[in-house]
Design a protein around this motif. Structure first.
Motif: not given
Length: 248
Positions: A40-44, A48-49, A97-98
């Motif tokens: 959920x986090x690292x793959x986002x 985000x970048x 967006x997330x």
């Protein structure tokens, strides 16, 4: 319609009561937590970048076009871009967006487990399926969301900085001066607090719609859509509430 809404609120509350409990097996919880942080986090980080960088550049270019009066100093462009990115974009817009990416993923995963009776199998074995499946998702996203928020701030400001080399009318030194002018570090904390609330909304609402889905594959898709829509509406609602509480 009002009865249905009240029933859903009751189901959501009961589900959260079952979810927010002490895990039965800490080793399994930590293993699931690490997996959810990565998924959920690292793959986002990628999305985000990309979005933060280009939105930061666009904000800077748009401000430089609209603030063209010789009576307005050029450093106000950097100041305004910083305030927009810190206070709104890196928390509210990023989480909107997330909500589309993460919310739909959570709802689809849990909905598929529900219709294929995997959740029922866990309940038969005496496992608190809500706590086992949902708590790592909520905890993982809330732990990693401050990193995403700070990463979005840095990337957005970086995009604005590089945009100064594209816009001839905006000197880079004026933009940097505007970034430093009257900087309030508390705004970073405000953005992180807001993103933590939004992270709970995204993960819990999406989990509710996926966990409580009834039917087949068509209903799983519908639950995923409802999760994104309702998460987005709640994020905007709490944006108004939190902004009024923290900044006024």
């Amino acid at each position: 319609m009002q009865y249905k809404m009240l029933a859903q609120m009751g189901e959501y509350t009961e589900l959260m009561k079952r979810t927010i409990a002490v895990p039965g097996r800490w080793r399994m919880f930590y293993r699931s937590l690490v997996r959810e942080i990565y998924e959920l986090g690292v793959n986002s980080l990628g999305i985000v970048f990309i979005i933060s960088f280009f939105i930061g550049a666009v904000i800077t270019i748009q401000l430089s076009i609209n603030i063209s009066s010789p009576l307005i100093p050029k450093f106000t462009i950097g100041y305004s871009a910083r305030e927009i990115i810190l206070l709104e974009f890196s928390s509210t817009v990023m989480c909107l967006i997330l909500a589309g990416k993460i919310g739909s993923s959570i709802a689809s995963e849990l909905g598929t487990m529900r219709v294929t009776e995997q959740i029922d199998a866990l309940e038969i074995m005496g496992v608190n399926s809500a706590n086992y499946l949902i708590l790592p998702k909520i905890t993982g996203l809330m732990l990693f969301i401050p990193i995403l928020s700070i990463f979005s701030m840095i990337t957005g400001i970086g995009g604005g900085y590089l945009a100064t080399y594209v816009v001839d009318s905006l000197p880079t030194k004026d933009f940097i001066y505007g970034l430093q002018l009257m900087f309030n570090a508390k705004f970073i904390g405000h953005s992180i607090i807001k993103s933590l609330v939004y992270a709970f909304i995204i993960s819990s609402v999406a989990s509710y719609h996926g966990y409580c889905v009834k039917g087949g594959a068509l209903q799983v898709g519908s639950a995923s859509t409802q999760a994104v829509v309702r998460s987005s509406v709640l994020i905007l609602l709490f944006d108004v509430i939190l902004t009024d509480l923290m900044l006024t």
